[in-house]
Design an enzyme around this catalytic site. Sequence first.
Site, mmCIF file in Angstrom:
data_model
loop_
_atom_site.group_PDB
_atom_site.id
_atom_site.type_symbol
_atom_site.label_atom_id
_atom_site.label_comp_id
_atom_site.label_asym_id
_atom_site.label_seq_id
_atom_site.Cartn_x
_atom_site.Cartn_y
_atom_site.Cartn_z
ATOM 1 C CG HIS A 109 40.201 36.883 39.281
ATOM 2 N ND1 HIS A 109 41.390 36.326 39.806
ATOM 3 C CD2 HIS A 109 40.122 36.710 37.822
ATOM 4 C CE1 HIS A 109 42.188 35.846 38.819
ATOM 5 N NE2 HIS A 109 41.322 36.179 37.640
ATOM 6 C CD GLU A 110 37.256 36.821 35.535
ATOM 7 O OE1 GLU A 110 37.646 37.511 34.552
ATOM 8 O OE2 GLU A 110 37.682 35.874 35.846
ATOM 9 C CG HIS A 149 41.542 39.652 34.379
ATOM 10 N ND1 HIS A 149 43.008 39.360 33.893
ATOM 11 C CD2 HIS A 149 41.025 38.626 35.058
ATOM 12 C CE1 HIS A 149 43.229 38.284 34.429
ATOM 13 N NE2 HIS A 149 42.300 37.800 34.883
ATOM 14 C CD GLU A 154 45.221 35.017 36.571
ATOM 15 O OE1 GLU A 154 44.692 35.512 35.605
ATOM 16 O OE2 GLU A 154 44.657 34.410 37.467
#
Lengths: 502, 502
Positions: free
Chosen positions: B265-266, B269, B295
């Site tokens: 997820h990170e 980003h 997101e």
Amino acid sequence: MTHALDQLKSYLASITRLQQIGGLLSWDQQTMMPPKATNARAEQMATLESFIHNLFTSQKTAELLAKCESELTEADPDSDEVRLVRVTRRDYDQATKIPAALVEELARHQAQSHEVWVQARRENNFSLFAPALEKMFALTRQKAESLGYQHHPYDALIDLYEPGMTYNDTVALFDSLKPALVELVKNIAETGRQFDDSCLQGDFPIAKQHTFTQEVVQALGYDLTRGRQDPAPHPFCSGFSRDDVRITTRFDTHLLIKALFASIHEAGHAMYDQGTPEAYEATPLAGGASLGVHESQSRFWENMVGRSYAFCKWILPRLQEVFPDPFANLNALELYQAINRVQPSFIRVEADEVTYNLHILLRFELETQLLDGTLSVRDLPDAWNAKMQEYLGITPPNDALGCLQDIHWAEGLIGYFPTYTIGNLLSAQLREAMLQDLPNLETLIEQGEFSPILQWLRQHIHVYGRKFLPQELVIRATGKPLSAAPYLAYLQTKFKELYAFK
Amino acid sequence: MTHALDQLKSYLASITRLQQIGGLLSWDQQTMMPPKATNARAEQMATLESFIHNLFTSQKTAELLAKCESELTEADPDSDEVRLVRVTRRDYDQATKIPAALVEELARHQAQSHEVWVQARRENNFSLFAPALEKMFALTRQKAESLGYQHHPYDALIDLYEPGMTYNDTVALFDSLKPALVELVKNIAETGRQFDDSCLQGDFPIAKQHTFTQEVVQALGYDLTRGRQDPAPHPFCSGFSRDDVRITTRFDTHLLIKALFASIHEAGHAMYDQGTPEAYEATPLAGGASLGVHESQSRFWENMVGRSYAFCKWILPRLQEVFPDPFANLNALELYQAINRVQPSFIRVEADEVTYNLHILLRFELETQLLDGTLSVRDLPDAWNAKMQEYLGITPPNDALGCLQDIHWAEGLIGYFPTYTIGNLLSAQLREAMLQDLPNLETLIEQGEFSPILQWLRQHIHVYGRKFLPQELVIRATGKPLSAAPYLAYLQTKFKELYAFK
């Protein structure tokens, strides 16, 4: 507190906070930053530094400073208020005396000269570095002229690192040191005795070294709730407020002792910064009195404590527990001997306590001659090698092991080297004074009771921050001006016993 | 480039560099900073932010901006130049419209309210938090009034996080999402089928998790020469230039899968920020178009890639190699089922793909009611629990597991929650568009060939930075405005197959 002083302090607090931030940027760059962020970080640093410079050298600082000076003429000259203003005046004059164009040229040349030096050292080619070095000394002479001086351009330079110190003071210190040191080196060599330090070698996983050295510096008094230790290519200490003082250590997988003493050294610096009084936080009085006084703290812990027989007795069981190989087979005396082996060598940063200051003397003599023109840059390698032969009885086989070894001149740090020796001398003078109050110093060390030692340093050095000039501080802490006598006495006693000569 | 634009860009570059420095201060605080440095860091942050605010809201920005606007009236409205000025105008208006006194009061109340929330959540005591929350909504209403809006005060708030988005847009999005989601949850529950995810549990040493997750995100395309991964109490991504984008991960020694998906997820980003065009570095066009678009990148990698069957096939042998226990006994389908278990639960951040957006819907509905006064703060817990029952069929046993779980409102982040759902919807819409260009997407994932996927995102999203409003960007990237249809189609296909219902 006067109204103007109030304003000055608040204005300087903002500037100091920005400077602290600059410290973090630099620490991060050397420990955490991903490799390709170099350019972005350079831009960030340059932007921040330019804001700081503009704020500090502004008309506002000048006006507030002048107001404070006139308002405080009647105040106690030793009060924090008067001293804060005096320290700020020194900083302000230094920051404003050098013309902006020269500052810029120095910065640009420093970057270039650094790069050339890296290459020249790698290729062992002094002639590659010579033009950059020549220009660096020329620019530095201009810098000294801008700053102004009484007798010798070197006065203006050393004063940047060791406020109040002059060329003549430095010559006098080294004059009282040199013959005794040269003789001591000779005496030791003549014993024909040498200690085996191969017993210190082993296989030391870095993670275990990290934990071990961290426990040691914590035991000495380094507060890890206000600091941290990280691996880095070069050991250094960096503080961004008294509550955030970080150290780095370089780990050698075959020689724990390197990281151990580097950690103790940097923790010595760090404990000084952590000892800054809370009231001085974010004021110009925060931090160390000078580079020399700072170095006295790191050297005190590294040498006066760390390389003592008592410390060997304290640390040996700990070493044996964590690293049975190789320490299980060693006794405290063997450890003491191994870490105190005296051996003339080419590289300053690897030198022992006896020869170290001869390396500095050599650099001091050469940099003053390069500065006043009595030595030309092209003759530096020969001059270097001749002095190495004269002081240490050895001649470097090449310039990489000789005059190309240090980064300082390439960075424009001229007038800086003597602060290492000042630190050494002061560490012994502090020990002498401490022994008056703590006659059981060796017992304390052997029992690992380091807190009274730190307490003494807090009380006699740390508590004053930058309030006093180093010369005043030394007299306050030890009752007399800095001299070479305590250091020589310390060395002579220690090494006569170790090497068993009269 | 016009002269004024040149000046504006150079002025904003300095400000941006200072903002990047602020990012580092915050990253360091959450990963490296010693615990007792909190106060010093707060002072450093406040000082830096105040400089940044003063520089950006200065007369100088206003003048340069006005000059650029008048000079560029004839220029291509889609050129970087025009868009840079437009983005700066938005930022400037937002930064100047809220009166300084309100900004200050909000900042002060945010700090207090945060503290009270921590205590209230720990003690499971909503009434402790209620007065602070009430004041927060009152101040936020004032903030919305200062910013101005067309139809609903919420317009002004969501626009801060999702430029160009309105209350009505958000209602419409959720309207098209809600019935289908509620039905999907019901359908799944009615199958009576459930996957066992206890097979994911094991004993995972943190150092091994760190290395493993780092290798995975590197394989996806996260460039570790321009980033790094560290452990932290909360996973986050933080960039201080396109060449320095760092992620953090929280490690659970019993559940590797948590750190794995948090890392992916990170990294999603981070890859977005690393994909900022070099020409946008240190300009207002650098960074993500909005929180929702940001997101969409993290969710795309986490869900569209990471929770796919193809990804399970790719990662399983790697998992088995490093963590034979428990993964040796698993096949790819079992892994796929275990990581896609749908189960209504109380805590948003632990929710699965199907129920997640119902958690957001609930928050959106409640925060708009709290804002326009149709719900009073004291009735929040009941309203929360009623909606949980309505949407997910469960009622939180206490407020800590209910309306006290999120930090957002305590921090004044009102209008922020919908960006999570926007990110989810967009991630599926991007996948749909990507499949046109990369029909073999699943094969690419299964073979670990992630680079065409990243390339597609770079080309359709990353390359534009903040140049376009999210609504424009979505049309450019996918050919149509954001809608719930692709996300619903994705969920229905995936979970019908997984839970085997019609």
